[in-house]
Design a protein around this motif. Structure first.
Motif, PDB file in Angstrom:
ATOM      1  N   ILE A 114       0.789  -1.212  -0.193  1.00 44.73           N
ATOM      2  CA  ILE A 114      -0.046   0.061   0.066  1.00 44.73           C
ATOM      3  C   ILE A 114       0.779   1.306  -0.023  1.00 44.73           C
ATOM      4  CG2 ILE A 114      -1.618   1.236   1.086  1.00 44.73           C
ATOM      5  CD1 ILE A 114      -2.800  -1.324   2.590  1.00 44.73           C
ATOM      6  N   ALA A 115       0.742   2.148  -1.142  1.00 42.55           N
ATOM      7  CA  ALA A 115       1.509   3.285  -0.973  1.00 42.55           C
ATOM      8  C   ALA A 115       0.618   4.403  -0.440  1.00 42.55           C
ATOM      9  CB  ALA A 115       1.886   3.761  -2.325  1.00 42.55           C
ATOM     10  N   THR A 116       1.226   5.095   0.465  1.00 42.75           N
ATOM     11  CA  THR A 116       0.505   6.147   1.068  1.00 42.75           C
ATOM     12  C   THR A 116       1.409   7.005   1.766  1.00 42.75           C
ATOM     13  OG1 THR A 116      -1.588   6.677   2.907  1.00 42.75           O
ATOM     14  CG2 THR A 116       0.403   5.094   3.167  1.00 42.75           C
ATOM     15  N   SER A 117       0.665   8.374   1.881  1.00 41.25           N
ATOM     16  CA  SER A 117       1.427   9.560   2.719  1.00 41.25           C
ATOM     17  C   SER A 117       1.032   9.434   4.452  1.00 41.25           C
ATOM     18  CB  SER A 117       1.336  11.138   2.149  1.00 41.25           C
ATOM     19  OG  SER A 117       1.475  10.845   1.008  1.00 41.25           O
ATOM     20  N   TYR A 118       0.086   8.342   4.727  1.00 38.97           N
ATOM     21  CA  TYR A 118      -0.657   8.377   5.839  1.00 38.97           C
ATOM     22  C   TYR A 118      -0.078   7.045   6.561  1.00 38.97           C
ATOM     23  CZ  TYR A 118      -2.461  12.898   4.421  1.00 38.97           C
ATOM     24  OH  TYR A 118      -2.630  14.061   4.043  1.00 38.97           O
ATOM     25  N   PRO A 119       1.098   6.808   6.916  1.00 40.22           N
ATOM     26  CA  PRO A 119       1.429   5.401   7.246  1.00 40.22           C
ATOM     27  C   PRO A 119       0.787   5.023   8.719  1.00 40.22           C
ATOM     28  CG  PRO A 119       3.419   6.879   7.309  1.00 40.22           C
ATOM     29  CD  PRO A 119       2.361   7.616   6.929  1.00 40.22           C
ATOM     30  N   TYR A 120       0.664   6.138   9.430  1.00 42.77           N
ATOM     31  CA  TYR A 120       0.186   5.783  10.764  1.00 42.77           C
ATOM     32  C   TYR A 120      -1.413   5.492  10.749  1.00 42.77           C
ATOM     33  CZ  TYR A 120      -1.327   6.657  15.702  1.00 42.77           C
ATOM     34  OH  TYR A 120      -1.774   6.863  16.813  1.00 42.77           O
ATOM     35  N   LEU A 121      -2.077   6.251  10.120  1.00 41.70           N
ATOM     36  CA  LEU A 121      -3.655   6.139   9.925  1.00 41.70           C
ATOM     37  C   LEU A 121      -3.740   4.692   9.295  1.00 41.70           C
ATOM     38  CD1 LEU A 121      -4.863   9.668   9.361  1.00 41.70           C
ATOM     39  CD2 LEU A 121      -5.087   8.458  11.496  1.00 41.70           C
ATOM     40  N   VAL A 122      -3.054   4.456   8.006  1.00 41.62           N
ATOM     41  CA  VAL A 122      -3.355   3.321   7.407  1.00 41.62           C
ATOM     42  C   VAL A 122      -2.925   2.065   8.440  1.00 41.62           C
ATOM     43  CG1 VAL A 122      -2.503   1.907   5.399  1.00 41.62           C
ATOM     44  CG2 VAL A 122      -2.930   4.182   5.157  1.00 41.62           C
ATOM     45  N   ASN A 123      -1.896   2.107   9.246  1.00 40.66           N
ATOM     46  CA  ASN A 123      -1.218   0.881   9.849  1.00 40.66           C
ATOM     47  C   ASN A 123      -2.260   0.791  11.002  1.00 40.66           C
ATOM     48  OD1 ASN A 123       0.643  -0.799  10.928  1.00 40.66           O
ATOM     49  ND2 ASN A 123       1.200   0.493  12.307  1.00 40.66           N
ATOM     50  N   GLU A 124      -2.902   1.965  11.559  1.00 42.67           N
ATOM     51  CA  GLU A 124      -4.478   1.721  12.444  1.00 42.67           C
ATOM     52  C   GLU A 124      -5.313   0.961  11.912  1.00 42.67           C
ATOM     53  OE1 GLU A 124      -5.789   5.613  13.626  1.00 42.67           O
ATOM     54  OE2 GLU A 124      -5.031   5.022  15.827  1.00 42.67           O
ATOM     55  N   PHE A 125      -5.765   1.553  10.737  1.00 40.71           N
ATOM     56  CA  PHE A 125      -6.794   0.646  10.136  1.00 40.71           C
ATOM     57  C   PHE A 125      -6.458  -0.731   9.858  1.00 40.71           C
ATOM     58  CE2 PHE A 125      -8.314  -0.611   5.677  1.00 40.71           C
ATOM     59  CZ  PHE A 125      -9.597  -0.540   5.912  1.00 40.71           C
ATOM     60  N   LEU A 126      -5.174  -1.060   9.159  1.00 40.35           N
ATOM     61  CA  LEU A 126      -4.835  -2.507   9.012  1.00 40.35           C
ATOM     62  C   LEU A 126      -5.050  -3.146  10.154  1.00 40.35           C
ATOM     63  CD1 LEU A 126      -2.000  -1.814   6.498  1.00 40.35           C
ATOM     64  CD2 LEU A 126      -4.258  -2.613   5.955  1.00 40.35           C
ATOM     65  N   ALA A 127      -4.591  -2.702  11.256  1.00 41.92           N
ATOM     66  CA  ALA A 127      -4.457  -3.541  12.673  1.00 41.92           C
ATOM     67  C   ALA A 127      -5.776  -3.780  13.132  1.00 41.92           C
ATOM     68  CB  ALA A 127      -3.614  -2.647  13.657  1.00 41.92           C
ATOM     69  N   LYS A 128      -6.636  -2.716  12.809  1.00 45.92           N
ATOM     70  CA  LYS A 128      -8.051  -2.732  13.388  1.00 45.92           C
ATOM     71  C   LYS A 128      -8.811  -4.016  12.628  1.00 45.92           C
ATOM     72  CE  LYS A 128     -11.035   0.250  12.462  1.00 45.92           C
ATOM     73  NZ  LYS A 128     -11.450   1.668  12.079  1.00 45.92           N
ATOM     74  N   ASN A 129      -8.327  -4.344  11.656  1.00 49.31           N
ATOM     75  CA  ASN A 129      -9.117  -5.004  10.732  1.00 49.31           C
ATOM     76  C   ASN A 129      -8.257  -6.367  10.455  1.00 49.31           C
ATOM     77  OD1 ASN A 129     -11.641  -4.019   9.212  1.00 49.31           O
ATOM     78  ND2 ASN A 129     -10.074  -2.469   9.194  1.00 49.31           N
ATOM     79  N   ASN A 130      -7.222  -6.671  11.369  1.00 54.87           N
ATOM     80  CA  ASN A 130      -6.529  -7.770  11.131  1.00 54.87           C
ATOM     81  C   ASN A 130      -5.945  -8.091  10.170  1.00 54.87           C
ATOM     82  OD1 ASN A 130      -6.247  -8.735  13.917  1.00 54.87           O
ATOM     83  ND2 ASN A 130      -8.772  -9.256  13.787  1.00 54.87           N
ATOM     84  N   ILE A 131      -5.258  -7.182   9.072  1.00 54.98           N
ATOM     85  CA  ILE A 131      -4.864  -7.247   7.784  1.00 54.98           C
ATOM     86  C   ILE A 131      -3.140  -7.121   7.816  1.00 54.98           C
ATOM     87  CG2 ILE A 131      -4.855  -6.462   5.408  1.00 54.98           C
ATOM     88  CD1 ILE A 131      -7.565  -7.649   6.167  1.00 54.98           C
ATOM     89  N   GLN A 132      -2.572  -8.058   7.270  1.00 51.63           N
ATOM     90  CA  GLN A 132      -1.099  -7.864   7.293  1.00 51.63           C
ATOM     91  C   GLN A 132      -0.861  -7.301   5.800  1.00 51.63           C
ATOM     92  OE1 GLN A 132       0.784  -9.071   9.541  1.00 51.63           O
ATOM     93  NE2 GLN A 132      -1.084  -9.594  10.563  1.00 51.63           N
ATOM     94  N   ALA A 133      -0.325  -6.032   5.770  1.00 50.77           N
ATOM     95  CA  ALA A 133       0.121  -5.623   4.431  1.00 50.77           C
ATOM     96  C   ALA A 133       1.372  -4.784   4.432  1.00 50.77           C
ATOM     97  CB  ALA A 133      -1.025  -4.689   4.003  1.00 50.77           C
ATOM     98  N   GLU A 134       1.831  -4.491   3.588  1.00 50.35           N
ATOM     99  CA  GLU A 134       3.254  -3.693   3.560  1.00 50.35           C
ATOM    100  C   GLU A 134       2.987  -2.219   3.093  1.00 50.35           C
ATOM    101  OE1 GLU A 134       6.517  -4.351   0.600  1.00 50.35           O
ATOM    102  OE2 GLU A 134       5.956  -6.574   1.058  1.00 50.35           O
TER     103      GLU A 134
END
Ligand code: ATP
Ligand code: MG
Length: 284
Positions: A114-134
């Motif tokens: 996942i390309a983003t300028s918002y790593p903190y918010l994206v990481n939070e979203f992924l963790a909340k949904n139990n998704i492993q992504a780069e």
């Protein structure tokens, strides 16, 4: 003592931020190409900064208050208090994938880059949904990342969606709805807080005025009661006799949300010569 405010130096929030201060009756000297300026008629010093830096400056108390997008505020995860939502700079942080790909819910993001300028918010979203992504952090032009093979999907700011469309992407998840907010440092002293209250009072009057219109209309006296019943007004509408016998002029304030509906009903009830006037400030 002066209150210090940090606003964006240039970019999407700059114009609206300066405009808001002006509408609050705050004169700004020479704002072009300056790092800071002050007002002659309000104890305010204005710092022009990159929006990314504003939360930090406000947390540290280098600036007492600031105007910044909620997206940046939450991404930086700094200590600051939201004082007021400002109603401009509206956008959302969304995940978008190439249009040709299937999407079957968040699990489709499993294992993706996942390309983003918002790593903190994206990481939070992924963790909340139990998704492993780069997460691949990039600072600009995120939307081209899938096209050049840098990532599979993006998480980026969207307002109209036309940039995504142009890059062959479709929006599949919204992580955050955002708008510009006024923030303040966590521990202002009483004197600073008083100035913030003064500024916020003005901001609310300006916002409220934008949301409302002043209307004037003429009506035969026998229709006035029916017309008054249609008008909310701040207290009750003003009714004045016209020079022409048997006619009155009715003045009131209408909110934008119900505006057109009420205008139609007023016409149907016999109102004539309806004038609609913008309101500059509304003090309640
Ligand atoms: P700076 O040089 O200050 O870091 P920037 O390039 O990071 O600027 P801008 O593109 O000017 O930032 O956007 C500033 C803010 O405007 C965003 O953080 C967001 O809150 C808001 N905004 C509103 N609509 C959009 C949009 N479609 N795309 C990007 N930002 C938007
Ligand atoms: Mg920025």
């Amino acid at each position: 003592m002066k209150l210090r405010i940090a606003i964006q130096k240039s970019g999407r929030l700059y114009e609206d931020s300066v405009q808001l201060l002006k509408e609050c009756g705050i004169d700004l000297r020479n704002v072009k190409d300056r790092l800071k300026t002050e007002s002659d008629n309000f104890p305010l010093e204005i710092f022009f900064l990159r929006d990314d830096d504003i939360p930090q400056y406000v947390e540290d108390g280098v600036a007492d208050i600031g105007i910044v997008g909620e997206n940046v505020l939450y991404e930086k995860n700094k200590k600051a208090v939201i004082v007021e939502k400002l109603g401009f700079g509206k956008c959302r942080l969304s995940v978008a994938i190439p249009r040709s790909q299937q999407y079957e819910g968040v699990q489709s993001l499993q294992g993706k880059r996942i390309a983003t300028s918002y790593p903190y918010l994206v990481n939070e979203f992924l963790a909340k949904n139990n998704i492993q992504a780069e997460i691949h952090e990039i600072s600009g032009s995120v939307e081209i990342a899938p096209g050049i093979g840098l990532a599979d999907v993006v998480a980026d700011l969207v307002s109209s969606g036309s940039t995504l469309l142009m890059n062959g992407l479709k929006e599949v998840e919204t992580l955050l709805q955002s708008q510009a907010v006024l923030i303040r440092n966590n521990d202002l002293n009483a004197e600073q807080q008083k100035l913030v209250d003064k500024l916020v009072f003005r901001i609310r009057s300006v916002k409220k005025a934008k949301h409302n219109k002043y209307i004037l209309l003429n009506a035969p006296n026998d229709k006035v009661q029916e017309i008054i019943a249609l008008l909310p007004g701040m207290k009750s509408p003003t009714v004045l006799p016209l020079a022409e016998q048997g006619w009155s002029s009715v003045h009131s304030v209408l909110s934008e949300d119900t505006f057109w509906d009420i205008i139609e009903q007023l016409k149907a009830a016999g109102a004539q010569g309806i004038l609609v006037v913008p309101i500059e400030k509304m003090i309640i």
